[in-house]
Design an enzyme around this catalytic site. Structure first.
Site, short mmCIF file in Angstrom:
data_model
loop_
_atom_site.label_atom_id
_atom_site.label_comp_id
_atom_site.label_asym_id
_atom_site.label_seq_id
_atom_site.Cartn_x
_atom_site.Cartn_y
_atom_site.Cartn_z
N LYS A 169 -23.61 11.14 -5.73
CA LYS A 169 -24.58 9.99 -5.55
C LYS A 169 -22.87 8.62 -4.75
O LYS A 169 -22.63 8.52 -6.48
CB LYS A 169 -24.95 9.21 -6.78
CG LYS A 169 -25.75 8.44 -6.65
CD LYS A 169 -25.87 7.05 -7.90
CE LYS A 169 -24.83 6.37 -7.11
NZ LYS A 169 -24.95 5.55 -6.20
N GLY A 202 -27.02 3.18 -8.86
CA GLY A 202 -26.65 2.56 -10.30
C GLY A 202 -27.80 2.50 -11.53
O GLY A 202 -28.03 3.60 -11.94
N VAL A 205 -30.75 6.13 -9.91
CA VAL A 205 -30.37 7.25 -9.28
C VAL A 205 -29.49 7.69 -10.16
O VAL A 205 -29.31 8.64 -10.60
CB VAL A 205 -30.04 7.36 -8.05
CG1 VAL A 205 -29.43 8.64 -7.01
CG2 VAL A 205 -30.67 6.64 -7.00
N GLY A 206 -28.15 6.67 -10.10
CA GLY A 206 -27.56 6.99 -11.91
C GLY A 206 -27.93 6.87 -13.38
O GLY A 206 -27.25 8.08 -13.34
N GLU A 244 -13.06 8.34 -14.32
CA GLU A 244 -11.70 8.19 -13.35
C GLU A 244 -12.27 6.67 -13.06
O GLU A 244 -12.85 5.86 -12.70
CB GLU A 244 -11.57 8.67 -12.18
CG GLU A 244 -11.56 10.05 -12.25
CD GLU A 244 -9.90 10.65 -12.57
OE1 GLU A 244 -8.87 9.44 -13.12
OE2 GLU A 244 -9.44 11.34 -13.00
N CYS A 278 -7.37 1.26 -7.32
CA CYS A 278 -7.09 1.35 -8.85
C CYS A 278 -6.00 1.00 -8.89
O CYS A 278 -5.40 1.04 -9.89
CB CYS A 278 -8.08 2.52 -9.15
SG CYS A 278 -7.61 3.94 -8.33
N GLU A 378 -8.64 -6.12 -13.67
CA GLU A 378 -9.20 -6.31 -12.73
C GLU A 378 -9.83 -6.45 -11.40
O GLU A 378 -10.15 -7.28 -11.82
CB GLU A 378 -9.32 -4.46 -12.52
CG GLU A 378 -9.56 -3.48 -11.71
CD GLU A 378 -9.71 -2.25 -11.26
OE1 GLU A 378 -11.46 -2.03 -11.33
OE2 GLU A 378 -9.04 -1.07 -10.84
#
Ligand code: NAD
Length: 471
Positions: A169, A202, A205-206, A244, A278, A378
Site C-alpha cells: 500500500k 491509510g 486500506v491501511g 521505519e 527521514c 521533523e
C-alpha cells in the site's frame, strides 16, 4: 493525463471497486496531470486473499527459484527506468539526478536479496532440534511518497526473498509512481498473487491491512505518529511489525573539522531529496566560538544549491511534494520566527523567479535553542536549525536530545569524530563520509522505529525460527 482505474491484484490489473477519485497535481506547475481511483476495503481484501492463496506455493519454492524471480524483478526495473524516474519527477518533483539514483538502487535491492539468500542458512541442527527459518506469511508493505519505487523495492525484495507474499500500500500521494512500479512488476512475470499493489488511504486500506487476520506482518515506513497507530492496531492479531519512522538527524561539526568542507557536507545532507528525507541532517551543531565563521560559509555556499524544476540540470532542490506539505513547511518557518530564532537566509514563500508550484526557499535559522519546536520536530523540508555547543559533552547531549534516533553525521579529526560518534544514539552514524553502505543495517533507535532493513538484517525481519525435535 493518466487515469489510473486499476489495482494490481492476483497478477492482473483489476478494476478498482473503490470509486473515490484522487487528483494528481504537478508540484512544479500546480496543474492537474492525472487521477487515480482509490482502493476500498473490498479491493484490499481481494489483494490479501490473493497473497494468502499464493503463499503456500511461494513459501515452498527453492532458494534458486526465488533467486530467478528476484533477477527478473531487477531486469524489469531496469527496463522501466525512464517511466519510473519520469513518474517520480512528475508526481513529487524529484530532481533528475536523484531519480536515476533511486531507480538504480531499486533494481539493486532485488540483486542484493538474490545474493543474500544464496548465503542464508535456512535450516540447521541444534542438539536434538532441527531449527528452521520459515517465512512469516503474508506481509503488508506500507510506504511513503518520497521516492516510492525505492521503498517498494527494498521491502518487497526482502519479503519475497524470505518466502513471504506481499500486499503493498503505497502512499496516496504516489499513485503515478506506484502504478509505474506495478507495470514493471507485472512484466517480471511472478506467479499470480505473490505481489499485489493497492493504491489507497491509510484510514481504510491501511486500517484493513493492519487488522485483517490473514496479514501476518507489517513493514511500514512513514511518520512516527502513524507508526504508533499501526503498532497499536497490529498487536490485536499479533502481527510482526517493522517500523521505519521519522528523524531529526544532527550534523555535529567538531572544532577540529575542516569547516569549509564540513559546511558543504552539512548543506548536502540537509538538502538531500529537497529536505524531504527521514535522514536529512536538519540540525547543524557547531562550536559556539566558530558560529560566525559557519554563518559566513553557509551564506557563501547556499546559492549553489539552486532551487528549480526537476529536469533543469542545474536544479539541486525541487518543489515540496504537495501543496499541503508546502503549507506545513511554511508554518514551521513562521514558527521559527515566533519562537525567537533568527533567519540567516530563506524565509516564507517561493524563491525569486519561481512563480508557480510548491517550491520552498532553503531556510536557515540561527540562534536556535535545543528546546525550540523547530529543533525538536521533523519538518521534512528545507529548513535547517543551527545550534551551538561549548564542548563535546554538550554536543552529544544536544545531538541525543530529541525523541528521534535514526541517523547522525559527525565531522572532525577522524579519531575524535569516531569517539563522539560512538556516543550518539542513532541507528546509523556517518563519520566524515556519506553513509552509503547498503548491506549494513538501517533503522532507528528511540521513536525512529523498530527493526532493521538492508542486507540480511532486512530479510531476517520476514523469517521466524521453528524447531522440530527428534532423536
Ligand atoms: P505518513 O506516515 O503520513 O504515511 C505513510 C504511509 O502510511 C502512507 O502510505 C499512508 O497512507 C499510510 N497510513 C496513514 N495512516 C495510516 C493508518 N492509520 N494505518 C495504516 N497506514 C496508514 O508519512 P508520509 O507523509 O507518506 O512520509 C513522510 C514520513 O515518512 C516522515 O515522517 C519521514 O521521516 C518518514 N520516512 C521514514 C523513513 C525511514 O526509513 N525511517 C524513510 C522515509 C520517510
Amino acid at each position: 493525463m493518466e487515469h489510473i482505474t486499476t489495482h494490481y491484484i492476483n497478477g492482473t490489473f483489476a478494476p478498482s471497486h473503490g470509486q473515490r477519485v484522487r487528483d494528481i497535481v504537478s508540484p512544479v506547475t500546480g496543474e492537474l496531470i492525472g487521477d487515480g481511483l482509490l482502493a476500498d476495503v473490498e479491493d484490499t481484501r481481494a489483494a490479501i486473499a490473493a497473497a494468502r492463496e499464493a503463499f503456500a506455493q511461494w513459501s515452498a519454492t527453492s532458494v534458486r527459484e526465488r533467486q530467478g524471480y528476484l533477477q527478473r524483478l531487477a531486469d524489469a526495473i531496469d527496463a522501466h527506468r525512464d517511466e519510473l524516474g519520469g513518474a517520480m519527477s512528475a508526481e513529487y518533483g524529484a530532481i533528475s539526478a536523484f531519480t536515476s539514483g533511486v531507480v538504480d538502487a531499486s533494481r539493486d535491492w532485488y540483486l542484493q536479496a538474490k545474493d543474500v539468500i544464496g548465503r542464508t542458512v535456512f535450516s540447521e541442527r541444534v542438539n536434538t532440534a532441527q531449527v528452521r527459518r520459515v517465512p512469516v506469511g503474508v506481509a503488508a508493505l506500507i510506504t511513503p511518497w518520497n521516492g516510492s519505487a525505492w521503498f517498494m523495492a527494498v521491502k518487497s525484495a526482502a519479503a519475497l526473498a524470505a518466502g513471504c507474499t506481499v500486499v503493498m500500500k503505497p502512499s496516496e500521494n504516489s499513485i503515478l509512481q506506484s502504478h509505474a512500479f506495478a507495470r514493471a512488476v507485472h512484466d517480471a512475470g511472478l506467479p499470480p498473487g505473490v505481489i499485489n499493489i493497492v493504491y489507497g488511504l491509510g484510514g481504510d486500506v491501511g486500517k484493513e491491512l493492519t487488522t485483517n487476520p490473514d496479514v501476518d506482518k507489517i513493514s511500514f515506513t512513514g511518520s512516527t505518529p502513524v507508526g504508533k497507530a499501526i503498532a497499536r492496531s497490529a498487536v490485536n492479531t499479533m502481527k510482526r511489525v517493522t517500523l521505519e519512522l521519522g528523524g531529526k538527524a544532527p550534523t555535529v561539526v567538531l572544532d577540529d573539522a575542516d569547516f569549509d568542507d564540513a559546511v558543504q557536507y552539512a548543506l548536502t545532507v540537509w538538502l538531500f531529496n529537497s529536505g524531504q528525507a527521514c535522514v536529512s541532517g536538519a540540525r547543524l551543531l557547531v562550536p559556539e566560538s566558530r558560529v560566525e565563521e559557519v554563518k559566513r560559509l553557509i551564506l557563501d555556499k547556499i546559492g549553489s544549491f539552486k532551487v528549480g524544476p526537476p529536469h533543469d540540470p542545474g536544479s539541486m532542490v525541487g518543489p515540496m511534494a504537495t501543496q499541503a506539505h508546502f503549507d506545513r513547511v511554511q508554518s514551521y518557518i513562521r514558527l521559527g520566527l515566533e519562537e525567537g530564532a533568527t533567519l540567516l537566509t530563506g524565509g516564507e514563500g517561493r524563491p525569486e523567479g519561481l512563480d508557480a508550484g510548491t517550491f520552498a526557499r532553503p531556510t536557515v535559522f540561527v540562534d536556535v535553542t535545543p528546546d525550540m519546536r523547530i529543533a525538536q520536530e521533523e519538518i521534512f523540508g528545507p529548513v535547517l536549525s543551527v545550534l551551538t555547543y561549548r564542548d563535546d559533552e554538550e554536543a552529544v547531549r544536544i545531538a541525543n536530545g530529541t525523541d528521534y534516533g535514526l541517523q547522525a553525521y559527525v565531522l572532525g579529526e577522524p579519531e575524535h569524530a569516531h569517539r563522539v560518534a560512538l556516543r550518539i544514539t542513532a541507528g546509523r552514524v556517518a563519520v566524515n563520509v556519506m553513509p552509503a553502505d547498503s548491506e549494513a543495517p538501517f533503522g532507528g533507535l528511540k521513536q525512529s522505529g523498530i527493526g532493521r532493513e538492508f542486507g540480511h538484517y532486512g530479510i531476517d525481519e520476514y523469517l521466524e525460527h521453528t524447531s522440530v525435535f527428534s532423536n
